[in-house]
Structures are given as C-alpha cells and as structure tokens.
Design a protein around this motif. Sequence first.
Motif, PDB file in Angstrom:
ATOM      1  N   TYR A 113       1.055  -1.283   0.112  1.00 35.96           N
ATOM      2  CA  TYR A 113       0.031   0.237   0.135  1.00 35.96           C
ATOM      3  C   TYR A 113       0.676   1.461  -0.084  1.00 35.96           C
ATOM      4  CZ  TYR A 113      -4.425  -2.678   0.947  1.00 35.96           C
ATOM      5  OH  TYR A 113      -5.087  -3.625  -0.096  1.00 35.96           O
ATOM      6  N   THR A 114       1.866   0.954   0.464  1.00 33.51           N
ATOM      7  CA  THR A 114       3.169   2.401   0.371  1.00 33.51           C
ATOM      8  C   THR A 114       3.279   2.262  -0.827  1.00 33.51           C
ATOM      9  OG1 THR A 114       4.406   1.932   2.241  1.00 33.51           O
ATOM     10  CG2 THR A 114       5.060   2.848   0.565  1.00 33.51           C
ATOM     11  N   VAL A 115       3.923   1.698  -2.208  1.00 36.12           N
ATOM     12  CA  VAL A 115       3.807   2.134  -3.426  1.00 36.12           C
ATOM     13  C   VAL A 115       2.616   2.082  -3.945  1.00 36.12           C
ATOM     14  CG1 VAL A 115       3.928   0.869  -5.288  1.00 36.12           C
ATOM     15  CG2 VAL A 115       5.433   0.204  -3.867  1.00 36.12           C
ATOM     16  N   GLN A 116       1.330   1.451  -4.062  1.00 33.47           N
ATOM     17  CA  GLN A 116       0.027   2.268  -4.355  1.00 33.47           C
ATOM     18  C   GLN A 116      -0.047   3.374  -4.423  1.00 33.47           C
ATOM     19  OE1 GLN A 116      -1.695   0.060  -6.341  1.00 33.47           O
ATOM     20  NE2 GLN A 116      -0.260  -1.035  -6.271  1.00 33.47           N
ATOM     21  N   THR A 117       0.303   4.207  -2.877  1.00 40.53           N
ATOM     22  CA  THR A 117       0.264   5.476  -2.309  1.00 40.53           C
ATOM     23  C   THR A 117       1.011   6.318  -2.510  1.00 40.53           C
ATOM     24  OG1 THR A 117      -0.635   5.005  -0.153  1.00 40.53           O
ATOM     25  CG2 THR A 117      -0.081   7.129  -0.752  1.00 40.53           C
ATOM     26  N   LEU A 118       1.853   5.759  -4.011  1.00 45.24           N
ATOM     27  CA  LEU A 118       3.082   6.972  -4.043  1.00 45.24           C
ATOM     28  C   LEU A 118       3.241   6.679  -5.356  1.00 45.24           C
ATOM     29  CD1 LEU A 118       6.282   5.574  -2.870  1.00 45.24           C
ATOM     30  CD2 LEU A 118       5.168   7.511  -2.300  1.00 45.24           C
ATOM     31  N   LYS A 119       2.407   6.012  -6.667  1.00 49.74           N
ATOM     32  CA  LYS A 119       2.147   6.116  -7.275  1.00 49.74           C
ATOM     33  C   LYS A 119       0.499   7.136  -8.232  1.00 49.74           C
ATOM     34  CE  LYS A 119      -1.177   2.407  -8.969  1.00 49.74           C
ATOM     35  NZ  LYS A 119      -1.294   1.136  -9.617  1.00 49.74           N
ATOM     36  N   ILE A 120      -0.257   7.287  -7.109  1.00 52.74           N
ATOM     37  CA  ILE A 120      -0.924   8.256  -7.215  1.00 52.74           C
ATOM     38  C   ILE A 120      -0.750   9.669  -8.141  1.00 52.74           C
ATOM     39  CG2 ILE A 120      -2.994   9.402  -6.263  1.00 52.74           C
ATOM     40  CD1 ILE A 120      -3.585   7.105  -4.465  1.00 52.74           C
ATOM     41  N   PHE A 133       2.301  12.171 -14.500  1.00 55.16           N
ATOM     42  CA  PHE A 133       2.850  12.205 -16.174  1.00 55.16           C
ATOM     43  C   PHE A 133       1.427  11.919 -16.931  1.00 55.16           C
ATOM     44  CE2 PHE A 133       6.615  12.082 -13.630  1.00 55.16           C
ATOM     45  CZ  PHE A 133       7.122  12.542 -13.852  1.00 55.16           C
ATOM     46  N   GLN A 134       0.557  10.794 -16.182  1.00 58.24           N
ATOM     47  CA  GLN A 134      -1.034  10.539 -16.784  1.00 58.24           C
ATOM     48  C   GLN A 134      -0.176   9.864 -18.113  1.00 58.24           C
ATOM     49  OE1 GLN A 134      -2.990  13.871 -18.011  1.00 58.24           O
ATOM     50  NE2 GLN A 134      -3.661  14.429 -15.852  1.00 58.24           N
ATOM     51  N   ARG A 135      -0.298   9.670 -19.642  1.00 59.83           N
ATOM     52  CA  ARG A 135      -0.407   9.012 -20.655  1.00 59.83           C
ATOM     53  C   ARG A 135       1.630   9.185 -21.819  1.00 59.83           C
ATOM     54  NH1 ARG A 135      -2.724   4.907 -19.762  1.00 59.83           N
ATOM     55  NH2 ARG A 135      -1.814   3.704 -22.214  1.00 59.83           N
ATOM     56  N   ARG A 136       2.051  10.030 -19.923  1.00 58.11           N
ATOM     57  CA  ARG A 136       3.133  10.897 -20.845  1.00 58.11           C
ATOM     58  C   ARG A 136       4.377  10.096 -21.064  1.00 58.11           C
ATOM     59  NH1 ARG A 136       5.045  15.583 -19.535  1.00 58.11           N
ATOM     60  NH2 ARG A 136       4.235  15.722 -17.436  1.00 58.11           N
ATOM     61  N   HIS A 137       4.376   8.705 -21.392  1.00 62.27           N
ATOM     62  CA  HIS A 137       5.311   7.858 -21.184  1.00 62.27           C
ATOM     63  C   HIS A 137       6.791   7.897 -21.212  1.00 62.27           C
ATOM     64  CE1 HIS A 137       1.834   5.115 -21.100  1.00 62.27           C
ATOM     65  NE2 HIS A 137       1.474   5.425 -22.541  1.00 62.27           N
ATOM     66  N   MET A 138       6.902   8.441 -22.423  1.00 64.54           N
ATOM     67  CA  MET A 138       8.803   8.724 -21.993  1.00 64.54           C
ATOM     68  C   MET A 138       9.319   9.756 -20.726  1.00 64.54           C
ATOM     69  SD  MET A 138      11.603   7.453 -23.498  1.00 64.54           S
ATOM     70  CE  MET A 138      10.131   7.137 -25.247  1.00 64.54           C
ATOM     71  N   CYS A 139       8.322  10.319 -20.442  1.00 62.54           N
ATOM     72  CA  CYS A 139       8.569  11.000 -19.279  1.00 62.54           C
ATOM     73  C   CYS A 139       8.538  10.406 -17.970  1.00 62.54           C
ATOM     74  CB  CYS A 139       8.003  12.351 -19.298  1.00 62.54           C
ATOM     75  SG  CYS A 139       7.945  13.540 -20.384  1.00 62.54           S
ATOM     76  N   HIS A 140       7.659   9.629 -17.879  1.00 62.35           N
ATOM     77  CA  HIS A 140       7.316   8.885 -16.495  1.00 62.35           C
ATOM     78  C   HIS A 140       8.933   7.594 -16.703  1.00 62.35           C
ATOM     79  CE1 HIS A 140       3.937   6.079 -14.736  1.00 62.35           C
ATOM     80  NE2 HIS A 140       5.632   6.184 -13.461  1.00 62.35           N
ATOM     81  N   ALA A 141       9.405   6.717 -17.927  1.00 63.50           N
ATOM     82  CA  ALA A 141      10.339   6.459 -17.933  1.00 63.50           C
ATOM     83  C   ALA A 141      11.177   7.232 -16.859  1.00 63.50           C
ATOM     84  CB  ALA A 141      10.235   5.710 -19.493  1.00 63.50           C
ATOM     85  N   MET A 142      11.653   8.119 -17.355  1.00 62.91           N
ATOM     86  CA  MET A 142      12.832   8.448 -17.118  1.00 62.91           C
ATOM     87  C   MET A 142      12.515   8.011 -16.159  1.00 62.91           C
ATOM     88  SD  MET A 142      14.032  11.199 -20.224  1.00 62.91           S
ATOM     89  CE  MET A 142      12.536  12.239 -20.353  1.00 62.91           C
ATOM     90  N   LEU A 143      11.675   9.205 -15.315  1.00 62.30           N
ATOM     91  CA  LEU A 143      12.022   9.710 -14.043  1.00 62.30           C
ATOM     92  C   LEU A 143      11.378   8.515 -12.910  1.00 62.30           C
ATOM     93  CD1 LEU A 143      11.265  11.262 -11.432  1.00 62.30           C
ATOM     94  CD2 LEU A 143       8.908  10.767 -11.635  1.00 62.30           C
ATOM     95  N   PHE A 163       3.004   1.549 -21.815  1.00 61.68           N
ATOM     96  CA  PHE A 163       2.897   2.054 -23.027  1.00 61.68           C
ATOM     97  C   PHE A 163       3.395   0.765 -24.622  1.00 61.68           C
ATOM     98  CE2 PHE A 163       7.829   4.194 -23.368  1.00 61.68           C
ATOM     99  CZ  PHE A 163       7.343   4.874 -24.668  1.00 61.68           C
ATOM    100  N   LEU A 164       3.436  -0.465 -24.428  1.00 62.49           N
ATOM    101  CA  LEU A 164       3.318  -0.743 -24.983  1.00 62.49           C
ATOM    102  C   LEU A 164       2.045  -1.467 -26.365  1.00 62.49           C
ATOM    103  CD1 LEU A 164       5.329  -4.374 -24.086  1.00 62.49           C
ATOM    104  CD2 LEU A 164       6.000  -2.386 -25.599  1.00 62.49           C
ATOM    105  N   LYS A 165       0.982  -0.854 -25.417  1.00 66.13           N
ATOM    106  CA  LYS A 165      -0.317  -0.788 -25.678  1.00 66.13           C
ATOM    107  C   LYS A 165      -0.625   0.738 -26.862  1.00 66.13           C
ATOM    108  CE  LYS A 165      -2.511  -3.216 -22.001  1.00 66.13           C
ATOM    109  NZ  LYS A 165      -3.737  -3.351 -21.376  1.00 66.13           N
ATOM    110  N   ASP A 166      -0.007   1.973 -25.978  1.00 63.63           N
ATOM    111  CA  ASP A 166       0.292   3.193 -26.565  1.00 63.63           C
ATOM    112  C   ASP A 166       0.809   2.744 -28.052  1.00 63.63           C
ATOM    113  OD1 ASP A 166      -2.184   3.953 -25.557  1.00 63.63           O
ATOM    114  OD2 ASP A 166      -0.274   5.018 -23.963  1.00 63.63           O
ATOM    115  N   LEU A 167       2.357   2.159 -28.280  1.00 66.68           N
ATOM    116  CA  LEU A 167       2.650   1.952 -29.193  1.00 66.68           C
ATOM    117  C   LEU A 167       1.939   1.183 -30.179  1.00 66.68           C
ATOM    118  CD1 LEU A 167       6.263   1.128 -27.428  1.00 66.68           C
ATOM    119  CD2 LEU A 167       6.068   3.674 -28.817  1.00 66.68           C
ATOM    120  N   ASP A 168       1.168  -0.016 -29.752  1.00 64.21           N
ATOM    121  CA  ASP A 168       0.172  -0.917 -30.666  1.00 64.21           C
ATOM    122  C   ASP A 168      -0.490   0.480 -31.286  1.00 64.21           C
ATOM    123  OD1 ASP A 168       2.131  -2.623 -30.277  1.00 64.21           O
ATOM    124  OD2 ASP A 168       0.744  -3.372 -29.031  1.00 64.21           O
ATOM    125  N   ASN A 169      -0.947   1.036 -30.599  1.00 60.15           N
ATOM    126  CA  ASN A 169      -2.989   1.861 -31.427  1.00 60.15           C
ATOM    127  C   ASN A 169      -2.291   3.038 -31.716  1.00 60.15           C
ATOM    128  OD1 ASN A 169      -2.474   3.448 -28.787  1.00 60.15           O
ATOM    129  ND2 ASN A 169      -3.814   2.528 -27.705  1.00 60.15           N
TER     130      ASN A 169
END
Length: 336
Positions: free
Chosen positions: A140-147, A153-163, A265-271
């Motif tokens: 639940y610590t991890v689930q809280t931090l990901k909010i 970042f929402q769907r900005r995958h590249m920025c999310h991946a770098m962080l 990220f893969l889903k957005d690359l595929d669509n």
Amino acid sequence: MNHNAAMKLSGLLLRQVGRGALSTSTFRAFATEGSRHPGGGLAWLGAPMAGTRTKATLASPDAKESEKAAVLPSSAVSSDSASKAIVSYWGIAPPKVTKEDGSAWKWNCFRPWEAYTADVSIEVEKHHAPKTFMDKFAYYTVQTLKIPVGLLFQRRHMCHAMLLETVAAVPGMVGGMLLHCKSLRRFEHSGGWIKALLEEAENERMHLMTFIEVARPKWYERALVFAVQGVFVNAYFLAYVISPKLAHRIVGYLEEEAVISYTEFLKDLDNGTFENMPAPAIAIDYWRLPPDSTLRDVIVVIRADEAHHRDLNHYASDIQCQGQELKQAPAPIGYH
C-alpha cells in the motif's frame, strides 16, 4: 627486465613526469619496453578481460613507433606532442575497443562484454499477494506513491519512464553498498548478492541512458528528479538498515508497477498513440537487438528486465522472512 632497460625507462618516465604529464608516445614506449621483459611494464593493460560475453578487440599500439619513442631523448619530443596530455583520470590512454565487425565501439558507459540478450519469456503478469502485515505495508506504500506520479505524467510514457528509472536504479546500489559494508564488518562472504544488486542498479541505469537518447527531460523534470532522488535515497537507506525484508519487498512491488507501466506503454505504441520510432543505437548494442529494431522492441526487453528485478527482490524478501541471511541462499545467476 634487465638493469639497463629499467634505468632507461625510469629516466624516461622521470623526465616526462617533471613536465607534468605522460605523453602518448612515452606511455606506449613504457608499455612496449615492459612487454619485452617478463613481469615488467604495463603489458597487462592491453589484455582482454576474462569471462567476456562477446568478442571485443583491443587495438594495440604500433610497435615501431613505440620502439622509436623509447630510444629518443626527451629533447627530441616535439612540443606539440608533449602538450597533448592524455585525457583520462590516471593519465593513461584507454584501450580502443571495437565490435566484432571491427567498427569502433562508441559507448563508454558499458563495454561489449557487458551486453546481453534479454529473456523476454518471463511471466510479466505475476503478482506477489501481500499476506503479512509488512507485505501489506509495502504494497500500500507503493500504491499510495503511484497516485501523484500517475496524475503528473498520465500517458506521457517517456517522461514517466525517465523518472521511474532514476528511482529504480537506487535500491540496488544502496542495498549492494550496505551488504558490502556488512561483509567487511563480519569478515564473511555475501553469497553473490552484492554483485547481483549492483548489476541490477547498473541495468536500471542503462534503461535511463537509453531513454535520454530518445527524449530530453525538461528543466522541471530534472528538478523533480533531484527532489525525488534526494528523499528516496535516504528513505531507502534507513529502510534497508532497519529491515532488509521490507526494503526488498517494497522494491518488488515497485518493479511490479514498472512492468504495468511498460505494458501500458506497449499498448499505446501498438494503437498508434505513441510513435514507434527506430530503436536508439545504444539499445541495439546493449541488448544485442537486430539493427532494424524499433522502440517497441526496446520496451519489450526493458519490461523483461523489470520482471526479473521484481522476482529477484521478492525472492530476497522471502529469504529474510524465513529468518535466513542472504549469504545462506546464493543469488540467482544471470537474473537479467
């Protein structure tokens, strides 16, 4: 090495050290002269590393040029060559590394023998169900931090991946350092866990090196990395000192979220939402991908890496739950 050769080399080196730096010709002369006498010189610098995963060629200096430089007095060395000091920490020119096809190796953040082929057959949807209080606390610590991260970042995958990678590369380094110090204090082996955790940190760092070839972080994203890393490094250090079991479980759940993030990220690359551009050259060399690989291929192997890190850290936490030291259960070999 006979007495005359030793005196000649000593005099040559002392003259050059007096000038402030070793020139390229002087270093080559020393290496060449030493290699002609058993046990002398720096001949070992040109030797290939043992246990390499791929073939790498180290370019050797020209023997005639080295021999000529060895017999020339310091006054005969041109001022132009003497002024060009070798650019390296110890004043020694690094060996020239080439690929198997003979082309120059351009990366200084890893070498050909550190490249590998990712195991993409690993199960990516695996989840460790939290059972104990400590497991639930970690989950639940991890689930809280990901909010807040998801909102930012929402769907900005590249920025999310770098962080994500700037954070994911921390636990392995911190854990490996603490186990290293523990091994020194107790005068005992670590069961291979120090190397395993440091390799995990290095692998995560290479993920980041790959992403910055595709997108450059903005100033506020760099500032965010400073803030997050400053907090996370100290928090994880304290967590690992207090309870390695909890620390590894937290990382296990963080890696689960990383797998989920790369799956999206893969889903957005595929669509077609995100452009499937050609793979960066660093990724092709690091994961030994085909030359025509795309960004999707890179995300697939990175997701596989994260899945392996997930399993490794859950395994480490399970060992601690059973009251065992990590050294009593050897680390998995080739967990990448």
